[in-house]
Design a protein around this motif. Sequence first.
Motif, PDB file in Angstrom:
ATOM      1  N   LEU A 287       1.326 -35.347 -63.334  1.00  0.00           N
ATOM      2  CA  LEU A 287       1.569 -36.784 -62.848  1.00  0.00           C
ATOM      3  C   LEU A 287       1.546 -36.701 -61.302  1.00  0.00           C
ATOM      4  CD1 LEU A 287       4.520 -37.598 -65.451  1.00  0.00           C
ATOM      5  CD2 LEU A 287       2.258 -38.889 -65.043  1.00  0.00           C
ATOM      6  N   LYS A 288       2.088 -35.648 -60.667  1.00  0.00           N
ATOM      7  CA  LYS A 288       2.088 -35.514 -59.232  1.00  0.00           C
ATOM      8  C   LYS A 288       0.762 -35.402 -58.678  1.00  0.00           C
ATOM      9  CE  LYS A 288       6.585 -33.577 -58.208  1.00  0.00           C
ATOM     10  NZ  LYS A 288       6.966 -32.313 -57.421  1.00  0.00           N
ATOM     11  N   ARG A 289      -0.215 -34.877 -59.451  1.00  0.00           N
ATOM     12  CA  ARG A 289      -1.555 -34.739 -58.906  1.00  0.00           C
ATOM     13  C   ARG A 289      -2.284 -36.055 -59.009  1.00  0.00           C
ATOM     14  NH1 ARG A 289      -6.413 -34.366 -60.812  1.00  0.00           N
ATOM     15  NH2 ARG A 289      -5.631 -34.474 -63.125  1.00  0.00           N
ATOM     16  N   GLN A 290      -1.749 -37.008 -59.972  1.00  0.00           N
ATOM     17  CA  GLN A 290      -2.556 -38.249 -60.168  1.00  0.00           C
ATOM     18  C   GLN A 290      -2.178 -39.211 -59.362  1.00  0.00           C
ATOM     19  OE1 GLN A 290      -1.959 -39.146 -64.166  1.00  0.00           O
ATOM     20  NE2 GLN A 290      -3.090 -37.381 -65.054  1.00  0.00           N
TER      21      GLN A 290
ATOM     22  N   PRO B 154      -1.305 -41.325 -55.764  1.00  0.00           N
ATOM     23  CA  PRO B 154      -2.487 -41.614 -54.887  1.00  0.00           C
ATOM     24  C   PRO B 154      -2.163 -40.596 -53.629  1.00  0.00           C
ATOM     25  CG  PRO B 154      -1.706 -43.772 -55.798  1.00  0.00           C
ATOM     26  CD  PRO B 154      -0.976 -42.641 -56.464  1.00  0.00           C
ATOM     27  N   ASP B 155      -0.779 -40.713 -53.339  1.00  0.00           N
ATOM     28  CA  ASP B 155      -0.149 -39.996 -52.135  1.00  0.00           C
ATOM     29  C   ASP B 155       0.091 -38.545 -52.497  1.00  0.00           C
ATOM     30  OD1 ASP B 155       2.127 -40.033 -53.833  1.00  0.00           O
ATOM     31  OD2 ASP B 155       3.208 -41.081 -52.379  1.00  0.00           O
ATOM     32  N   GLY B 156      -0.293 -37.804 -53.623  1.00  0.00           N
ATOM     33  CA  GLY B 156      -0.319 -36.630 -53.975  1.00  0.00           C
ATOM     34  C   GLY B 156       1.000 -36.120 -54.288  1.00  0.00           C
ATOM     35  N   GLY B 157       2.007 -37.282 -54.731  1.00  0.00           N
ATOM     36  CA  GLY B 157       3.338 -36.931 -55.263  1.00  0.00           C
ATOM     37  C   GLY B 157       4.215 -36.536 -54.170  1.00  0.00           C
ATOM     38  N   SER B 158       3.815 -37.235 -52.765  1.00  0.00           N
ATOM     39  CA  SER B 158       5.039 -36.986 -51.765  1.00  0.00           C
ATOM     40  C   SER B 158       6.402 -37.402 -51.937  1.00  0.00           C
ATOM     41  CB  SER B 158       4.187 -37.306 -50.324  1.00  0.00           C
ATOM     42  OG  SER B 158       4.419 -38.699 -50.583  1.00  0.00           O
TER      43      SER B 158
END
Length: 80
Positions: free
Chosen positions: A57-60, A62-66
């Motif tokens: 989910l973090k990978r998906q 748009p901001d890279g899961g920041s």
Amino acid sequence: MSEGMGDTREDLHALQERIMELEIKASYTEDLLEQLNMTIYRQQEQMDVLINELRELKRQTPDGGSGAPRNLRDELPPHY
């Protein structure tokens, strides 16, 4: 003298009963330990799956899961 023998037999019988009780308790304890080990094993498997899903989910995002704060107004459907 036969009285002493009776006590010895009673003592032996009491010890045998006590040993039997301890063996039963040990057996229940072993079963419980095995159940707890299986529970921990299954929970670890579930945590591994959840960690992998979270990474995906973090990978998906748009901001890279920041984790940057988002404005909820940006997420309102157009008809609002």
